[in-house]
Design an enzyme around this catalytic site. Structure first.
Site, PDB file in Angstrom:
ATOM      1  N   HIS A  32       0.744  -1.187   0.071  1.00 49.19           N
ATOM      2  CA  HIS A  32       0.117  -0.016  -0.160  1.00 49.19           C
ATOM      3  C   HIS A  32       0.918   1.234   0.008  1.00 49.19           C
ATOM      4  O   HIS A  32       2.069   1.156   0.541  1.00 49.19           O
ATOM      5  CB  HIS A  32      -0.941   0.025   1.208  1.00 49.19           C
ATOM      6  N   HIS A  70       0.782   5.313   0.828  1.00 44.90           N
ATOM      7  CA  HIS A  70       0.121   6.539   1.680  1.00 44.90           C
ATOM      8  C   HIS A  70       0.060   7.566   0.674  1.00 44.90           C
ATOM      9  O   HIS A  70       1.459   7.865   0.571  1.00 44.90           O
ATOM     10  CB  HIS A  70       0.634   6.538   3.058  1.00 44.90           C
TER      11      HIS A  70
END
Length: 144
Positions: free
Chosen positions: A106, A108
């Site tokens: 992931h 951010h």
């Protein structure tokens, strides 16, 4: 070189991808999903993930990584616009020693304002109504 542990399909982001857990979705296509962090470090803090099962940057296919980076850029531009931000912080962590907590790749994407510090990571769960408003702002910016 040490082998990384295998991808765990029971991680929280895999469950979000399967619809087993809710999220404040701001973008989705057949290869990526972007949704708000429920413990944002700043308003508009969004997570961009691949739909392909990838633990982190060490095991993701290069084309999937490039695609997720492209979507992160799209989210960064929308976040800067939606939150009238002065800049954007982009972070990506790999393995526990690198700061990774959820073991599904992931990125951010965090809109930032000059002179405003980020909250500590995973420190304050945001009000759900606020997150819904932030999601709407990001979706509107993406639609422009």
């Amino acid at each position: 070189m040490r082998e990384s542990p295998a991808y765990d399909p029971q991680n929280i982001f895999a469950k979000i991808l399967r619809g087993e857990l809710p999220c404040f979705k701001v973008y989705e296509d057949d290869r990526a999903l972007a949704f708000l962090d429920i413990m944002p470090r700043c308003p508009g803090h969004t997570l961009v993930i691949p739909k392909a099962p990838a633990r982190n940057i060490l095991d993701i296919a290069p084309d999937d990584l490039a695609y997720v980076a492209t979507i992160a850029q799209k989210i960064a531009k929308a976040g800067k616009d939606a939150f009238a931000a002065d800049g954007v912080t982009v972070q990506q962590f790999n393995e526990s020693a690198g700061g990774q907590v959820v073991f599904h790749l992931h990125i951010h994407v965090i809109p930032r304002h000059e002179g405003v510090a980020m909250k500590p990571a995973a420190s304050v769960k945001e009000d759900m109504a606020v997150l819904a408003q932030h999601a709407d702002r990001l979706k509107a910016a993406l639609a422009r």
